[in-house]
Scaffold this motif. Structure first.
Motif, PDB file in Angstrom:
ATOM      1  N   ASP A  24       0.809  -1.221   0.000  1.00  0.00           N
ATOM      2  CA  ASP A  24       0.000   0.000   0.000  1.00  0.00           C
ATOM      3  C   ASP A  24       0.844   1.274   0.000  1.00  0.00           C
ATOM      4  OD1 ASP A  24      -2.274  -1.583   0.101  1.00  0.00           O
ATOM      5  OD2 ASP A  24      -2.591  -1.292   2.259  1.00  0.00           O
ATOM      6  N   THR A  25       2.072   1.204   0.531  1.00  0.00           N
ATOM      7  CA  THR A  25       2.870   2.421   0.708  1.00  0.00           C
ATOM      8  C   THR A  25       4.123   2.498  -0.152  1.00  0.00           C
ATOM      9  OG1 THR A  25       4.030   1.418   2.587  1.00  0.00           O
ATOM     10  CG2 THR A  25       2.071   2.753   3.077  1.00  0.00           C
ATOM     11  N   THR A  27       4.836   2.733  -3.304  1.00  0.00           N
ATOM     12  CA  THR A  27       4.883   3.734  -4.372  1.00  0.00           C
ATOM     13  C   THR A  27       5.107   5.127  -3.791  1.00  0.00           C
ATOM     14  OG1 THR A  27       3.428   2.367  -5.716  1.00  0.00           O
ATOM     15  CG2 THR A  27       3.656   4.672  -6.369  1.00  0.00           C
ATOM     16  N   ARG A  28       4.468   5.427  -2.682  1.00  0.00           N
ATOM     17  CA  ARG A  28       4.651   6.737  -2.047  1.00  0.00           C
ATOM     18  C   ARG A  28       6.042   6.878  -1.449  1.00  0.00           C
ATOM     19  NH1 ARG A  28       0.014   7.107   1.960  1.00  0.00           N
ATOM     20  NH2 ARG A  28      -0.030   4.881   1.644  1.00  0.00           N
ATOM     21  N   ILE A  29       6.563   5.790  -0.871  1.00  0.00           N
ATOM     22  CA  ILE A  29       7.924   5.847  -0.334  1.00  0.00           C
ATOM     23  C   ILE A  29       8.908   6.089  -1.480  1.00  0.00           C
ATOM     24  CG2 ILE A  29       9.757   4.558   0.815  1.00  0.00           C
ATOM     25  CD1 ILE A  29       7.466   3.032   2.320  1.00  0.00           C
ATOM     26  N   ARG A  30       8.774   5.321  -2.542  1.00  0.00           N
ATOM     27  CA  ARG A  30       9.686   5.456  -3.677  1.00  0.00           C
ATOM     28  C   ARG A  30       9.590   6.837  -4.311  1.00  0.00           C
ATOM     29  NH1 ARG A  30      12.248   6.987  -6.900  1.00  0.00           N
ATOM     30  NH2 ARG A  30      13.231   6.019  -8.692  1.00  0.00           N
ATOM     31  N   ALA A  31       8.408   7.440  -4.294  1.00  0.00           N
ATOM     32  CA  ALA A  31       8.208   8.764  -4.887  1.00  0.00           C
ATOM     33  C   ALA A  31       8.632   9.890  -3.953  1.00  0.00           C
ATOM     34  CB  ALA A  31       6.735   8.938  -5.279  1.00  0.00           C
ATOM     35  N   PHE A  32       8.974   9.552  -2.715  1.00  0.00           N
ATOM     36  CA  PHE A  32       9.372  10.588  -1.769  1.00  0.00           C
ATOM     37  C   PHE A  32      10.634  11.287  -2.294  1.00  0.00           C
ATOM     38  CE2 PHE A  32      10.930  12.551   2.065  1.00  0.00           C
ATOM     39  CZ  PHE A  32       9.768  12.938   2.715  1.00  0.00           C
ATOM     40  N   TYR A  65      12.772  12.116   5.048  1.00  0.00           N
ATOM     41  CA  TYR A  65      11.779  11.044   5.017  1.00  0.00           C
ATOM     42  C   TYR A  65      11.465  10.560   6.430  1.00  0.00           C
ATOM     43  CZ  TYR A  65       9.830   6.388   4.643  1.00  0.00           C
ATOM     44  OH  TYR A  65       9.044   5.281   4.823  1.00  0.00           O
ATOM     45  N   SER A  68       9.043  12.680   8.179  1.00  0.00           N
ATOM     46  CA  SER A  68       7.825  12.988   7.420  1.00  0.00           C
ATOM     47  C   SER A  68       6.588  12.305   8.002  1.00  0.00           C
ATOM     48  CB  SER A  68       7.991  12.549   5.961  1.00  0.00           C
ATOM     49  OG  SER A  68       7.953  11.131   5.864  1.00  0.00           O
ATOM     50  N   LEU A  70       4.558  10.633   6.157  1.00  0.00           N
ATOM     51  CA  LEU A  70       4.517   9.313   5.522  1.00  0.00           C
ATOM     52  C   LEU A  70       5.262   8.285   6.378  1.00  0.00           C
ATOM     53  CD1 LEU A  70       3.914   7.326   3.241  1.00  0.00           C
ATOM     54  CD2 LEU A  70       5.915   8.262   2.014  1.00  0.00           C
TER      55      LEU A  70
END
Length: 98
Positions: A24-25, A27-32, A65, A68, A70
């Motif tokens: 679930d997360t 993609t958001r971690i990688r896009a950080f 990060y 953050s 996230l």
């Protein structure tokens, strides 16, 4: 560039919860901002042990990060699932052969 390796162990009943949360997360971690690469590994001999392997532009990017919302969201869901204390290493890549 900074390479971050994190070792995590989970109670058997929490493995699927962890995997779903990572899915679930991720993609958001990688896009950080500052994250250039992210992988998840599973130990061959102990299926309750996982490793994340990520590349960060700098130590400052990793710290951003870690401070953050996230990270706080991810960590608050993952932390109660651990069966062992997580370990983390920040390393410099010296050589890479492909």
């Amino acid at each position: 560039m900074l390479v971050r390796i994190v070792k995590m162990g989970f109670y058997k009943q929490n493995i699927e919860v962890f995997l779903q949360n990572f899915d679930d997360t991720k993609t958001r971690i990688r896009a950080f901002e500052g994250c250039n690469f992210l992988e998840l590994y599973r130990d061959k001999n102990d299926p309750s042990i996982f490793f994340t392997y990520s590349y960060w532009e700098s130590e400052a990017a990793l710290e951003n990060y870690r401070k953050s919302e996230l990270f706080n969201t991810v960590w608050s869901k993952v932390k109660p699932l651990f069966s062992i204390r997580p370990e983390a290493w920040s390393v410099d890549k010296l050589q890479s052969l492909e």
